[in-house]
Design a protein around this motif. Structure first.
Motif, PDB file in Angstrom:
ATOM      1  N   GLY A  11      29.206  33.072  42.010  1.00  0.00           N
ATOM      2  CA  GLY A  11      29.649  31.712  42.322  1.00  0.00           C
ATOM      3  C   GLY A  11      31.131  31.469  42.116  1.00  0.00           C
ATOM      4  N   SER A  12      31.885  32.528  41.754  1.00  0.00           N
ATOM      5  CA  SER A  12      33.324  32.328  41.513  1.00  0.00           C
ATOM      6  C   SER A  12      34.113  32.302  42.815  1.00  0.00           C
ATOM      7  CB  SER A  12      33.867  33.419  40.593  1.00  0.00           C
ATOM      8  OG  SER A  12      33.607  34.691  41.151  1.00  0.00           O
ATOM      9  N   LYS A  14      33.854  35.062  45.197  1.00  0.00           N
ATOM     10  CA  LYS A  14      34.125  36.428  45.669  1.00  0.00           C
ATOM     11  C   LYS A  14      33.801  36.596  47.153  1.00  0.00           C
ATOM     12  CE  LYS A  14      31.205  38.573  43.041  1.00  0.00           C
ATOM     13  NZ  LYS A  14      30.558  37.487  42.294  1.00  0.00           N
ATOM     14  N   ASP A  34      25.400  41.473  50.350  1.00  0.00           N
ATOM     15  CA  ASP A  34      25.006  41.238  51.757  1.00  0.00           C
ATOM     16  C   ASP A  34      24.209  42.432  52.294  1.00  0.00           C
ATOM     17  OD1 ASP A  34      26.273  38.810  51.806  1.00  0.00           O
ATOM     18  OD2 ASP A  34      27.994  39.464  53.011  1.00  0.00           O
ATOM     19  N   LEU A  36      22.410  44.560  50.609  1.00  0.00           N
ATOM     20  CA  LEU A  36      21.073  44.571  49.984  1.00  0.00           C
ATOM     21  C   LEU A  36      20.181  43.493  50.589  1.00  0.00           C
ATOM     22  CD1 LEU A  36      22.116  45.111  46.247  1.00  0.00           C
ATOM     23  CD2 LEU A  36      20.846  46.733  47.675  1.00  0.00           C
ATOM     24  N   ARG A  37      20.745  42.285  50.792  1.00  0.00           N
ATOM     25  CA  ARG A  37      19.915  41.207  51.369  1.00  0.00           C
ATOM     26  C   ARG A  37      19.489  41.535  52.797  1.00  0.00           C
ATOM     27  NH1 ARG A  37      23.169  38.299  47.968  1.00  0.00           N
ATOM     28  NH2 ARG A  37      24.857  38.216  49.475  1.00  0.00           N
ATOM     29  N   VAL A  65      22.617  51.562  44.762  1.00  0.00           N
ATOM     30  CA  VAL A  65      23.826  50.878  45.229  1.00  0.00           C
ATOM     31  C   VAL A  65      24.909  51.911  45.553  1.00  0.00           C
ATOM     32  CG1 VAL A  65      25.427  48.999  44.732  1.00  0.00           C
ATOM     33  CG2 VAL A  65      23.229  49.021  43.652  1.00  0.00           C
ATOM     34  N   ASP A  85      33.350  43.678  47.691  1.00  0.00           N
ATOM     35  CA  ASP A  85      32.923  42.416  47.077  1.00  0.00           C
ATOM     36  C   ASP A  85      31.567  42.659  46.396  1.00  0.00           C
ATOM     37  OD1 ASP A  85      31.645  39.934  46.787  1.00  0.00           O
ATOM     38  OD2 ASP A  85      31.547  39.571  48.949  1.00  0.00           O
ATOM     39  N   GLY A  86      31.575  42.628  45.059  1.00  0.00           N
ATOM     40  CA  GLY A  86      30.318  42.829  44.322  1.00  0.00           C
ATOM     41  C   GLY A  86      30.098  44.259  43.862  1.00  0.00           C
ATOM     42  N   ARG A  89      30.002  46.744  39.616  1.00  0.00           N
ATOM     43  CA  ARG A  89      29.509  45.711  38.714  1.00  0.00           C
ATOM     44  C   ARG A  89      29.237  46.268  37.331  1.00  0.00           C
ATOM     45  NH1 ARG A  89      27.557  42.032  42.833  1.00  0.00           N
ATOM     46  NH2 ARG A  89      26.961  40.028  41.954  1.00  0.00           N
ATOM     47  N   GLN A  93      29.545  52.322  37.634  1.00  0.00           N
ATOM     48  CA  GLN A  93      29.829  52.206  39.080  1.00  0.00           C
ATOM     49  C   GLN A  93      31.328  52.361  39.353  1.00  0.00           C
ATOM     50  OE1 GLN A  93      28.120  48.553  40.607  1.00  0.00           O
ATOM     51  NE2 GLN A  93      26.022  49.140  40.091  1.00  0.00           N
ATOM     52  N   ARG A 124      27.846  25.115  41.920  1.00  0.00           N
ATOM     53  CA  ARG A 124      28.094  25.633  43.282  1.00  0.00           C
ATOM     54  C   ARG A 124      26.881  26.389  43.814  1.00  0.00           C
ATOM     55  NH1 ARG A 124      33.910  28.683  42.815  1.00  0.00           N
ATOM     56  NH2 ARG A 124      35.225  26.843  42.536  1.00  0.00           N
ATOM     57  N   LEU A 125      26.301  27.233  42.962  1.00  0.00           N
ATOM     58  CA  LEU A 125      25.205  28.085  43.438  1.00  0.00           C
ATOM     59  C   LEU A 125      23.929  27.288  43.666  1.00  0.00           C
ATOM     60  CD1 LEU A 125      25.840  31.270  41.253  1.00  0.00           C
ATOM     61  CD2 LEU A 125      26.325  30.989  43.673  1.00  0.00           C
ATOM     62  N   ARG A 141      21.771  35.723  35.829  1.00  0.00           N
ATOM     63  CA  ARG A 141      22.867  36.483  36.471  1.00  0.00           C
ATOM     64  C   ARG A 141      24.153  36.349  35.664  1.00  0.00           C
ATOM     65  NH1 ARG A 141      22.089  33.722  41.992  1.00  0.00           N
ATOM     66  NH2 ARG A 141      24.144  34.517  42.577  1.00  0.00           N
ATOM     67  N   GLY A 167      39.569  30.705  39.968  1.00  0.00           N
ATOM     68  CA  GLY A 167      38.643  30.364  41.045  1.00  0.00           C
ATOM     69  C   GLY A 167      38.192  28.914  41.010  1.00  0.00           C
ATOM     70  N   GLN A 169      39.528  26.106  41.758  1.00  0.00           N
ATOM     71  CA  GLN A 169      40.460  25.310  42.565  1.00  0.00           C
ATOM     72  C   GLN A 169      39.785  25.165  43.920  1.00  0.00           C
ATOM     73  OE1 GLN A 169      44.681  26.837  42.463  1.00  0.00           O
ATOM     74  NE2 GLN A 169      43.651  28.732  41.956  1.00  0.00           N
TER      75      GLN A 169
HETATM   76  P1  B4P Z   1      30.474  33.063  46.112  1.00  0.00           P
HETATM   77  O1  B4P Z   1      30.979  33.076  44.714  1.00  0.00           O
HETATM   78  O2  B4P Z   1      31.419  33.492  47.166  1.00  0.00           O
HETATM   79  O3  B4P Z   1      29.073  33.849  46.048  1.00  0.00           O
HETATM   80  P2  B4P Z   1      28.706  35.388  46.065  1.00  0.00           P
HETATM   81  O4  B4P Z   1      29.868  36.249  46.376  1.00  0.00           O
HETATM   82  O5  B4P Z   1      27.553  35.446  46.995  1.00  0.00           O
HETATM   83  O6  B4P Z   1      28.285  35.759  44.580  1.00  0.00           O
HETATM   84  P3  B4P Z   1      27.100  36.480  43.885  1.00  0.00           P
HETATM   85  O7  B4P Z   1      27.752  37.240  42.768  1.00  0.00           O
HETATM   86  O8  B4P Z   1      26.150  35.418  43.499  1.00  0.00           O
HETATM   87  O9  B4P Z   1      26.273  37.391  44.862  1.00  0.00           O
HETATM   88  P4  B4P Z   1      26.170  38.917  45.332  1.00  0.00           P
HETATM   89  O10 B4P Z   1      25.744  38.841  46.741  1.00  0.00           O
HETATM   90  O11 B4P Z   1      27.411  39.712  45.038  1.00  0.00           O
HETATM   91  O12 B4P Z   1      30.047  31.594  46.562  1.00  0.00           O
HETATM   92  C1  B4P Z   1      29.065  30.818  45.943  1.00  0.00           C
HETATM   93  C2  B4P Z   1      29.084  29.377  46.469  1.00  0.00           C
HETATM   94  O13 B4P Z   1      30.247  28.709  45.981  1.00  0.00           O
HETATM   95  C3  B4P Z   1      29.115  29.246  47.993  1.00  0.00           C
HETATM   96  O14 B4P Z   1      28.213  28.248  48.376  1.00  0.00           O
HETATM   97  C4  B4P Z   1      30.549  28.798  48.312  1.00  0.00           C
HETATM   98  O15 B4P Z   1      30.646  27.972  49.444  1.00  0.00           O
HETATM   99  C5  B4P Z   1      30.939  28.056  47.050  1.00  0.00           C
HETATM  100  N1  B4P Z   1      32.377  28.165  46.754  1.00  0.00           N
HETATM  101  C6  B4P Z   1      33.104  29.323  46.768  1.00  0.00           C
HETATM  102  N2  B4P Z   1      34.401  29.044  46.434  1.00  0.00           N
HETATM  103  C7  B4P Z   1      34.464  27.686  46.195  1.00  0.00           C
HETATM  104  C8  B4P Z   1      35.528  26.783  45.788  1.00  0.00           C
HETATM  105  N3  B4P Z   1      36.783  27.232  45.567  1.00  0.00           N
HETATM  106  N4  B4P Z   1      35.231  25.494  45.627  1.00  0.00           N
HETATM  107  C9  B4P Z   1      33.968  25.036  45.836  1.00  0.00           C
HETATM  108  N5  B4P Z   1      32.931  25.829  46.220  1.00  0.00           N
HETATM  109  C10 B4P Z   1      33.171  27.131  46.405  1.00  0.00           C
HETATM  110  O16 B4P Z   1      24.995  39.554  44.405  1.00  0.00           O
HETATM  111  C11 B4P Z   1      23.643  39.160  44.514  1.00  0.00           C
HETATM  112  C12 B4P Z   1      22.709  40.169  43.814  1.00  0.00           C
HETATM  113  O17 B4P Z   1      22.764  41.470  44.494  1.00  0.00           O
HETATM  114  C13 B4P Z   1      22.994  40.503  42.360  1.00  0.00           C
HETATM  115  O18 B4P Z   1      22.441  39.537  41.469  1.00  0.00           O
HETATM  116  C14 B4P Z   1      22.315  41.897  42.232  1.00  0.00           C
HETATM  117  O19 B4P Z   1      20.928  41.789  42.090  1.00  0.00           O
HETATM  118  C15 B4P Z   1      22.592  42.562  43.570  1.00  0.00           C
HETATM  119  N6  B4P Z   1      23.817  43.399  43.573  1.00  0.00           N
HETATM  120  C16 B4P Z   1      24.930  43.191  44.336  1.00  0.00           C
HETATM  121  N7  B4P Z   1      25.869  44.119  44.073  1.00  0.00           N
HETATM  122  C17 B4P Z   1      25.349  44.954  43.118  1.00  0.00           C
HETATM  123  C18 B4P Z   1      25.846  46.094  42.424  1.00  0.00           C
HETATM  124  N8  B4P Z   1      27.082  46.560  42.633  1.00  0.00           N
HETATM  125  N9  B4P Z   1      25.048  46.702  41.509  1.00  0.00           N
HETATM  126  C19 B4P Z   1      23.810  46.238  41.274  1.00  0.00           C
HETATM  127  N10 B4P Z   1      23.275  45.151  41.881  1.00  0.00           N
HETATM  128  C20 B4P Z   1      24.032  44.503  42.812  1.00  0.00           C
END
Ligand code: B4P
Length: 184
Positions: A11-12, A14, A34, A36-37, A65, A85-86, A89, A93, A124-125, A141, A167, A169
């Motif tokens: 939620g930061s 990234k 992305d 993984l999803r 991963v 991105d991500g 972690r 890794q 945000r999340l 998380r 982040g 801002q």
């Molecule tokens: P983002 O912060 O951009 O969200 P994210 O990148 O999807 O983060 P996350 O860490 O949750 O997910 P990931 O897919 O990497 O944005 C969040 C929200 O905030 C959005 O709605 C956005 O619009 C809003 N927002 C952003 N900036 C803003 C601002 N300045 N002001 C206001 N709002 C704002 O990981 C998901 C899962 O995948 C993990 O839990 C894990 O299970 C797995 N995974 C991924 N990578 C892995 C790895 N390397 N190793 C092991 N497991 C992994």
């Protein structure tokens, strides 16, 4: 050539910022989340193995991963630069990535540490509402981030690869700062 790694709590911003910057620079945005999803949606063998971990907010095992990152880095488009991105972690890794980059594209990445307070990222999340964006899973998380991912901040600071960006801002203000950093 731009090689950037985005670190930071869930939620930061990234994913949000990595996508904007990669489009600006015309380089691939490689998000392990992305990938993984997408695998989960398609119910591929990777997706089936990963889904329990992702839905609980746990890290997927390194081997799964790392294999997907290795496969992605074997594609030709990464030769012009990339944003990760991500990943990494965990320190394990990060060590894997260092070895992979030494074998393939050489050169060091810069690491952007996007920081934001817990209450901000939780709200945000929750507003985003992805399947793993329930308050309980988000809190988990955040714990996983603190124990397993945050040590990477010191790891990359010691290697003089780290730059920290606030982040908490507006999205536009963060993008502006990041654009400045990539031109340095
Ligand atoms: P983002 O912060 O951009 O969200 P994210 O990148 O999807 O983060 P996350 O860490 O949750 O997910 P990931 O897919 O990497 O944005 C969040 C929200 O905030 C959005 O709605 C956005 O619009 C809003 N927002 C952003 N900036 C803003 C601002 N300045 N002001 C206001 N709002 C704002 O990981 C998901 C899962 O995948 C993990 O839990 C894990 O299970 C797995 N995974 C991924 N990578 C892995 C790895 N390397 N190793 C092991 N497991 C992994």
């Amino acid at each position: 050539m731009t090689r950037l790694i985005f670190l930071g709590p869930p939620g930061s911003g990234k994913g949000t910022q990595a996508q904007i910057l990669a489009a600006d620079l015309n380089i691939p945005h490689i998000s392990t989340g992305d990938i993984l999803r997408h695998a989960m949606q398609e119910q591929t063998p990777l997706g089936i193995k990963a889904q329990g971990y992702v839905n609980r907010g746990d890290l997927v095992p390194d081997q799964l991963v790392q294999e997907l990152v290795e496969e992605r880095f074997s594609q030709p488009d990464v030769k012009s630069g990339w944003i990760l991105d991500g990943f990494p972690r965990k320190v394990t890794q990060a060590v894997f990535l260092e070895q992979l980059l030494a074998q393939t594209h050489g050169g060091e990445a810069r690491v952007v540490n996007l920081d934001a307070p817990d209450d901000v990222v939780v709200s945000r999340l929750v507003a985003r509402g992805r399947k793993d964006d329930t308050e309980e899973v988000i809190r988990h998380r955040l714990d996983v981030y603190r124990t397993q991912t945050a040590p990477l901040i010191d790891y990359y600071r010691d290697r003089q690869q780290l730059v920290t960006v606030n982040g908490h801002q507006s999205q536009e203000a963060v993008t502006e700062q990041l654009r400045h950093i990539v031109t340095l």
